[in-house]
Design a protein around this motif. Structure first.
Motif: not given
Length: 129
Positions: A17, A19, A49, A57, A59, A64, A66, A68, A70, A81, A83
């Motif tokens: 992961s 960010r 995204a 939001t 994506a 999608k 995986r 995110t 924000s 983020q 992942n």
């Protein structure tokens, strides 16, 4: 003047992961659209995204579930983020903004790169298998 500064890229193994952050200055409207894009060598820049001031939001299908998107409005920062990263996620990642979205224009993955007015310098993400 709008400025965007990305950070958070790096090298990870598949399944890991990261960010990404996009610190924005100079955005004064409530009708902005922030987008994350990526571009791998030899490939076109693709939308990953998007997010609006209100937190709506979208994506890309490829991320999608995986990734995110924000934001923290108090910090004027958007995040991505990521992942369950895959080698095919390897790319330079950019954030971009449309400071004032035109009437009837939707903030979504369908916005083309040339529709964005300001871009960050990019941050490299490398995923090894």
């Amino acid at each position: 003047q709008v400025q965007l500064v990305e950070s958070g890229g790096g090298s990870v193994q598949a399944g890991g992961s990261l960010r990404l952050s996009c610190a924005a200055t100079g955005i004064t409207s409530s009708r902005y659209c922030i987008g994350w894009f990526r571009q791998a060598p030899g490939k076109e820049r693709e939308g990953v995204a998007t997010i609006t001031k209100a937190g709506q939001t979208t994506a890309a299908d490829s991320v999608k579930g995986r990734f995110t998107i924000s934001q923290d409005n108090a910090k004027n920062t958007a995040y991505l983020q990521m992942n369950s990263l895959k080698p095919e996620d390897t790319a330079m990642y950019y954030c971009a903004v449309v400071p004032w979205l035109a009437y009837l224009t939707t903030c979504s993955i369908r916005l083309r790169p040339d529709q964005y007015n300001y871009w960050g310098q990019g941050t490299q993400v490398t995923v090894s298998s």
